[in-house]
Write a protein that holds these residues in place. Sequence first.
Motif, short mmCIF file in Angstrom:
data_model
loop_
_atom_site.label_atom_id
_atom_site.label_comp_id
_atom_site.label_asym_id
_atom_site.label_seq_id
_atom_site.Cartn_x
_atom_site.Cartn_y
_atom_site.Cartn_z
N PHE A 153 114.72 5.85 -9.16
CA PHE A 153 114.21 6.00 -10.60
C PHE A 153 113.13 7.04 -10.47
CE2 PHE A 153 116.14 1.79 -10.27
CZ PHE A 153 116.62 1.73 -11.65
N LEU A 154 113.07 8.27 -11.33
CA LEU A 154 112.18 9.14 -11.35
C LEU A 154 111.59 9.19 -12.61
CD1 LEU A 154 113.94 9.79 -8.65
CD2 LEU A 154 113.57 12.23 -9.20
N PRO A 155 110.49 8.54 -12.64
CA PRO A 155 109.63 8.62 -14.21
C PRO A 155 108.98 9.88 -13.96
CG PRO A 155 108.45 7.39 -12.40
CD PRO A 155 109.54 7.63 -11.75
N GLU A 156 108.85 10.42 -15.19
CA GLU A 156 108.11 11.47 -15.84
C GLU A 156 106.89 11.20 -16.50
OE1 GLU A 156 111.38 15.13 -16.17
OE2 GLU A 156 111.22 14.02 -17.99
N LEU A 157 105.83 11.66 -15.83
CA LEU A 157 104.39 11.26 -16.30
C LEU A 157 104.11 11.58 -17.60
CD1 LEU A 157 102.43 11.94 -13.18
CD2 LEU A 157 103.08 9.77 -13.62
N PRO A 158 103.38 10.92 -18.39
CA PRO A 158 103.10 11.21 -19.81
C PRO A 158 102.53 12.63 -20.02
CG PRO A 158 102.67 8.86 -19.37
CD PRO A 158 103.03 9.30 -18.19
N GLY A 159 103.10 13.38 -20.84
CA GLY A 159 102.44 14.83 -20.93
C GLY A 159 103.43 15.89 -20.15
N PHE A 160 104.41 15.25 -19.42
CA PHE A 160 105.06 16.18 -18.49
C PHE A 160 106.59 15.92 -18.87
CE2 PHE A 160 100.97 16.07 -16.79
CZ PHE A 160 100.65 17.43 -16.42
N GLY A 161 107.36 16.96 -18.51
CA GLY A 161 108.93 16.77 -18.80
C GLY A 161 109.30 16.44 -20.23
N HIS A 162 109.97 15.30 -19.97
CA HIS A 162 110.46 14.71 -21.23
C HIS A 162 109.77 13.28 -21.80
CE1 HIS A 162 113.93 16.73 -19.82
NE2 HIS A 162 114.51 16.77 -21.17
N SER A 163 108.43 13.25 -21.22
CA SER A 163 107.50 12.29 -21.53
C SER A 163 106.50 12.90 -22.40
CB SER A 163 107.10 11.52 -20.45
OG SER A 163 107.84 10.84 -19.63
N PRO A 164 106.29 12.77 -23.76
CA PRO A 164 105.26 13.09 -24.43
C PRO A 164 103.99 12.54 -24.10
CG PRO A 164 106.20 11.44 -25.74
CD PRO A 164 107.26 11.69 -24.47
N ALA A 165 102.80 13.34 -24.26
CA ALA A 165 101.28 13.03 -24.08
C ALA A 165 100.97 11.66 -24.64
CB ALA A 165 100.44 14.00 -24.54
N PHE A 166 100.07 11.06 -23.98
CA PHE A 166 99.62 9.66 -24.56
C PHE A 166 99.01 10.06 -25.95
CE2 PHE A 166 98.32 8.31 -19.97
CZ PHE A 166 99.22 7.45 -19.92
N PRO A 167 99.49 9.26 -27.23
CA PRO A 167 99.00 9.52 -28.23
C PRO A 167 97.46 9.30 -28.46
CG PRO A 167 99.88 7.27 -28.26
CD PRO A 167 100.20 8.07 -26.94
N ASP A 168 96.81 8.47 -27.61
CA ASP A 168 95.30 8.35 -27.71
C ASP A 168 94.59 8.36 -26.62
OD1 ASP A 168 95.17 7.56 -30.61
OD2 ASP A 168 96.50 5.95 -29.80
N ALA A 169 95.16 8.16 -25.28
CA ALA A 169 94.30 7.92 -24.02
C ALA A 169 94.26 9.41 -23.54
CB ALA A 169 95.14 7.05 -23.08
N PRO A 170 93.06 9.66 -22.77
CA PRO A 170 93.22 10.62 -21.89
C PRO A 170 93.91 10.58 -20.80
CG PRO A 170 90.95 9.46 -21.76
CD PRO A 170 91.90 8.84 -22.69
N HIS A 171 94.27 11.60 -20.17
CA HIS A 171 95.38 11.79 -18.75
C HIS A 171 94.52 11.56 -17.85
CE1 HIS A 171 97.65 12.92 -22.59
NE2 HIS A 171 98.65 12.67 -21.74
N THR A 172 94.34 10.63 -17.46
CA THR A 172 93.71 10.25 -15.93
C THR A 172 94.48 9.28 -14.87
OG1 THR A 172 92.91 8.00 -16.80
CG2 THR A 172 91.48 9.88 -17.33
N VAL A 173 94.26 9.30 -13.89
CA VAL A 173 94.87 8.51 -12.92
C VAL A 173 94.96 6.89 -13.39
CG1 VAL A 173 94.86 7.64 -10.29
CG2 VAL A 173 94.08 9.93 -10.96
#
Length: 373
Positions: free
Chosen positions: A117-137
């Motif tokens: 299973f290869l997830p794409e992190l939010p904001g990359f590939g086919h996963s949209p960015a978080f609607p509200d959260a900053p992109h932190t670890v």
Amino acid sequence: MSTPPPAVTARPLPIRLRDRVVVPPAPRDTSVITGFSARTPERIIVEVPDPVSGRPTPLAVWHHAVDASARAAPADGPPGGGRDGEHRTPVVAVHGFRGDHHGLALLADCLPGLEMFLPELPGFGHSPAFPDAPHTVAHYVTALGSAVEALGLMTGTSAGRRAASPPGGRTRPTLLGHSFGSVIAAQLAAADPDRWAGLVLLNPICEPALTADDSTAKVLMSRIAAGYYEVSAALPERLGSALLSSPLVVWITGTVMAKTTDRHTLAYLHDQHQNYFSAYDHRQVLVEAYRASTTGSVLDVAERLRLPVLLVAGADDELGSVRGQKKLARRIGRASPLARLEILDGVGHLIHYERAPQAADLIRSFSAETGAL
């Protein structure tokens, strides 16, 4: 456990001077690099809560089912695994900074007997960015944990209690992370080690970016990269975005990091970078993710990794010195029942492209030694 036959790859093609300036077309058949047929994944969309607001947001996961040809001999499964691919440990693999699921495709090809299973992190590939959260670890860890739960790969556990097997004949999953994905994977594993069969880290981030080795060249490269992202963030939107996705900058990045002597592999990795290195949602995502990738390391949670851990590093990695990798392995070894470090010569930070078959062999060996896979 049965051992798969060695991969048969085409004889390496020497790299000519002109190949470094005008990159040749990428091979259509990647078996010339890996010795394995390419696997075709299925895209799954799961909904995860935004880590700040709780609003649902989609996250793409690419599922590689076990190849039919690999079912007869469970070479990539654990000792005592069930017949016809049953009771194999699935692998959840997390890509690196600016990557998506394509970056780990060669590794998936080299492990046809494993469900991946290869997830794409939010904001990359086919996963949209978080609607509200900053992109932190921390937010990536939260989202990835939610995705794994949504996929039905986990059952509830509490710290110190061994996880029950997930439904569907699977055992506990193994977690894998490359580069920035190693930081995310390590933090997720550290949060509840009993949920995972093992942890595999390729090109682990073993030290903060600006302290990588005592090499002046490496520190200078890190400072140039930091300046590039900060300048891109400060420029007007259109100009900053153009700089971040510049094909010339992407080519320079690949050229600096590539160590391969094979023309096919060089062409493939440049093609991957040009096609997917800029597959991010918008500029702010990339800047936030870059800052996250340079402010932490696997070392931060090393002594909480109470599970078998395999580290695979490149001797010439620009983002982590051999000394740093050995220090990381020692620190992990204080808590882990097995912390195994493998240093590959002649490769840097692109093990997932340049040494996918060798990395897969190490994962199989790790499996045989620990039963983690």
